[in-house]
Scaffold this active site. Structure first.
Site, PDB file in Angstrom:
ATOM      1  N   SER A 148       0.876  -1.180   0.000  1.00 23.50           N
ATOM      2  CA  SER A 148       0.000   0.000   0.000  1.00 23.50           C
ATOM      3  C   SER A 148       0.908   1.223   0.000  1.00 23.50           C
ATOM      4  O   SER A 148       2.078   1.141   0.406  1.00 23.50           O
ATOM      5  CB  SER A 148      -0.851  -0.006   1.271  1.00 23.50           C
ATOM      6  N   TYR A 161      -1.495  -0.603  10.530  1.00 26.34           N
ATOM      7  CA  TYR A 161      -1.596  -0.865   9.086  1.00 26.34           C
ATOM      8  C   TYR A 161      -0.287  -0.474   8.380  1.00 26.34           C
ATOM      9  O   TYR A 161       0.258  -1.242   7.579  1.00 26.34           O
ATOM     10  CB  TYR A 161      -2.787  -0.079   8.523  1.00 26.34           C
TER      11      TYR A 161
END
Ligand SMILES: NC(=O)c1ccc[n+]([C@@H]2O[C@H](COP(=O)([O-])OP(=O)(O)OC[C@H]3O[C@@H](n4cnc5c(N)ncnc54)[C@H](O)[C@@H]3O)[C@@H](O)[C@H]2O)c1
Length: 274
Positions: A148, A161
């Site tokens: 990501s 995350y």
């Protein structure tokens, strides 16, 4: 006869994790459209089955497979059974399954940190650990690890995350070096927002969740189908980094050119809205 090619064809056999929704479902669809067979892996059996049925209706070869990527035993079983289930050696692994966790440091429960690390980081480690040696022996094929832009973006209140995605990026870069010259391509996908179910199903406090959902709906510069298509084309070219959107490319450059200024600016923007 097997054609030793990195390009997806009728000879290709892919394992796609998190194939029941979002980016994983789009990967499964695009691989099938290009002629490859797909093992649609998901913790949600019904979702995996729905994706596999969709591909079969399109005339493709697809098998649903229920598995928790964070569980080493289940991933070992998957790696032992995948070739038999698709009837040919696995040539492509898409380590995509992932979950969202958000919140300030100290407020995110440690069990949510653990869940995030188990799925997002251990899931990718398991995939690489069990499948990468098989691909290396085959001498062709590829792995796309879905990281990501969070891997380098330093967005506040996303520690868990961000940490998992930075780990996925480091693992992908390491494998790209380790597998250089083996014929196996490694790519790391680093998107910013893509409209999927990740926020809705994530562990994020309700106010931030609706903010994130609104941002996803209004700011996303692409779709999961476009991301999957671009990623497979980039893997074909043997390129490591896949930055599908302009904002991802800007953040990537800015962080590299001026890391201190980048983090300071992100912090100031955060204070304005926090
Ligand atoms: N959507 C975005 O904005 C975005 C941006 C950057 C990166 N990503 C990454 O893309 C990947 C796919 O996410 P998405 O956005 O399509 O989300 P999604 O929620 O739509 O899909 C994720 C899929 O993973 C499955 N899954 C969750 N835990 C699992 C487990 N333990 N084992 C197996 N499957 C599991 C879910 O059931 C679901 O089908 C994730 O790694 C995510 O971090 C997403």
């Amino acid at each position: 006869m097997l054609i030793k090619s990195n390009k997806i064809s009728k000879q290709s056999a892919a394992v796609v994790t998190g194939a029941g929704s979002g980016i994983g479902k789009s990967f499964a669809y695009e691989i099938s459209k290009r002629g490859g067979s797909v093992l649609c892996v998901d913790i949600d059996e019904e979702a995996a089955t729905k994706t596999a049925s969709m591909l079969k209706k399109m005339g493709g070869i697809a098998v649903p497979y229920q598995c928790d990527v964070g569980n080493a035993d289940e991933m070992r079983r998957l790696s032992n059974e995948a070739e038999t289930l698709l009837g040919r050696p696995i040539t492509l692994l898409i380590n995509n399954a992932g979950v969202g966790v958000g919140g300030a440091i100290g407020k995110v429960p440690l069990e949510d940190w653990k869940w995030c690390v188990d799925v997002n980081l251990w899931g990718v480690i398991h995939g690489c650990h069990f499948f990468a040696p098989k691909l290396k022996s085959l001498g062709y094929g590829g792995i796309i690890n879905v990281a990501s832009a969070a891997a380098f973006g330093a967005a506040p209140e996303m520690s868990a995350y961000n940490v998992t995605k930075a780990g996925v990026l480091a693992l992908s870069e390491t494998l790209a070096a380790e597998f250089s010259g083996t014929g196996v391509h490694i790519s790391a996908l680093c998107p910013t927002l893509v409209p999927t179910n990740i926020i809705a199903s994530g562990r994020i406090d309700s106010q931030k969740k609706s903010l994130g959902q609104r941002a996803m709906n209004s700011l996303a510069m692409t779709t999961s189908d476009k991301v999957a298509k671009l990623s497979l084309n980039t893997l074909d070219k043997g390129k490591l980094y896949i930055l599908p959107q302009l904002d991802a490319r800007i953040a990537w450059r800015a962080k590299r050119l001026a890391p201190r200024l980048y983090t300071k600016t992100i912090g100031e923007v955060y204070r304005l809205f926090a």
